[in-house]
Each structure stands twice: as C-alpha cells, then as structure tokens.
Enzyme design. Sequence first.
Site, PDB file in Angstrom:
ATOM      1  N   ASN A 146     -28.940 -41.508  27.999  1.00 21.12           N
ATOM      2  CA  ASN A 146     -27.500 -41.888  29.018  1.00 21.12           C
ATOM      3  C   ASN A 146     -27.454 -40.714  29.745  1.00 21.12           C
ATOM      4  O   ASN A 146     -27.710 -39.256  29.332  1.00 21.12           O
ATOM      5  CB  ASN A 146     -26.369 -41.969  28.155  1.00 21.12           C
ATOM      6  CG  ASN A 146     -25.315 -42.349  28.993  1.00 21.12           C
ATOM      7  OD1 ASN A 146     -24.753 -41.726  29.973  1.00 21.12           O
ATOM      8  ND2 ASN A 146     -24.719 -43.726  28.654  1.00 21.12           N
ATOM      9  N   GLN A 147     -27.429 -40.775  31.179  1.00 21.36           N
ATOM     10  CA  GLN A 147     -27.562 -39.629  32.019  1.00 21.36           C
ATOM     11  C   GLN A 147     -26.397 -38.817  32.338  1.00 21.36           C
ATOM     12  O   GLN A 147     -25.950 -37.958  33.221  1.00 21.36           O
ATOM     13  CB  GLN A 147     -28.102 -40.144  33.350  1.00 21.36           C
ATOM     14  CG  GLN A 147     -29.558 -40.423  33.205  1.00 21.36           C
ATOM     15  CD  GLN A 147     -30.079 -41.439  34.334  1.00 21.36           C
ATOM     16  OE1 GLN A 147     -29.400 -42.010  34.996  1.00 21.36           O
ATOM     17  NE2 GLN A 147     -31.549 -41.171  34.660  1.00 21.36           N
TER      18      GLN A 147
END
Length: 263
Positions: free
Chosen positions: A139-140
Amino acid sequence: MADINRIISLIDKYLESTGQYRVEANEISIYLDKNGALRHAGNGLPFRKLLRAGKIPNAEQPGGKGTSWYITHSNNKRGQTTTLEIRRRQTVTPKIPSAIALTNGLAPVADSDSEILILGTLPGKVSLQTQQYYANRGNQFWAIVSRIFNDTLPVIYEDRIRLLKRHHIALWDVLKSANRDSSLDSDISNPIANDISEFVSQHPKLHTIGLNGKAASDYFMAYVDSSKLPKSIRVITLPSSSSTNTHHSLDAKTGLWKQIIKS
C-alpha cells in the site's frame, strides 16, 4: 461561456480513469480547472452554478438541498441501482456465515486539531495483525503522505502517526466490522459502518473527508447518512492508495491527493 460538452466529456473521462461510480462536485471542479475547462473559484462556485442550472446530466444531492452534489457517468440511467445498494437491501437481516470470522476495524487516529479525515474501507490482515493502519508494504499510503508534505517517511509507526497529526490528518475506516475471509474488499459481507457523523461532531475543526478508493466511496454512499454531516464538510473520493490501483502511478496519485488535501 463554458463548453458543456467538453465538461461532460471530462467528467466521464475522470470517472472511467479512476474507476469511481460517482464523483463529488468539488473534486471534479478541481479536475476541470486543471484541464482548462472551467475555473475552480469560490470553492467550485462556477461548477455549482452549472449543476443548479441543470446543465450537467446525472447530478444529484443525495442528502437533499444544500448538501454536496455528486455526478455519475453521462451514460448511466437515472435510478440505476449499484451493486452495493443491492447488497445493502439484501443484508437488512444479515446471515453471518459461521465459517467466516468477523473482522473488526481499528480505533481512529485523531486529535482535537484534526482537519482532514482519511477513510479507508476496512483494514487488511497485515494491518489487523500489527494494529497499524496501512501496514501492508504494497500500500502506497505512507509514501503518498510523505511526498505531499515533502517529509522524510519515518520507519517507526508511532513517528508516522506523529507526522499525520502534525499536518492535522486523522485516519479511520468507513466500516466498523464485516465478515471477510481475505483482505479483499470484494470479499466483504454483512458490513456495519462506523458512526462517522458522531466522529465529525467530536472534531469541530474537520473540514474534509477523503475516501481512499472506490470501495470506501461506495460503502460511504451506501451506509453513511451524509445529511447528518455539517454542510461545511467536503466529502472527496481519492484514488486508492493500494498498489492494485494501476489506473495511476505513485506520482499521479500523489498529485491528485495533494490537489485535494491542500485545496
């Protein structure tokens, strides 16, 4: 004079590229300004004037007059029922599968100075195991936040939380709990929403709710009564920070989040 056909085309393009079912007026006003179609002034007043005049197809105020406008694709038929709305009707009397455990979300991260609330859908397995928001390395979210504010991304989770609070950002999820066997939003059944309106009432400095991705947006629209929110609250759909969202690169996601968060 505004080119209505170009504006409608750009709205459709934005919805198609982000994978959203519908988009909030302020969010699309910023996008139209960026593409030179309509100036974003007075918190989107030029676009709201078009909405009030009935110039934009499939535009509505779900919470009633004086609440936020939302626009769907021009090809959608009025009254079209979404998958989530069908699911909502089917789960009025939920039947909880015994083989699928109940997933409970995390407590909100916030303080009295919180101005922006980012809502995900429901934490994935890694986040639940570690009791940390966006703990999955795929996840960014944390990379996006650090880039927006040009801050070095801390390694320690507690320092990351301090980074958010320094910039007056709160974290929570739309859903309080659900049955889900995996970390996929598509596996969610029997969802129960958090009391978002109560949270907002307890944090009077909040002015923006950012919905992290299409699933969070859809569940918010289906399960949260936005008419109970103050009229001053903007509700914006953000491109999902998940790496599975391949519609945008990390740079593109950061740019769109920055436009919305800092606008």
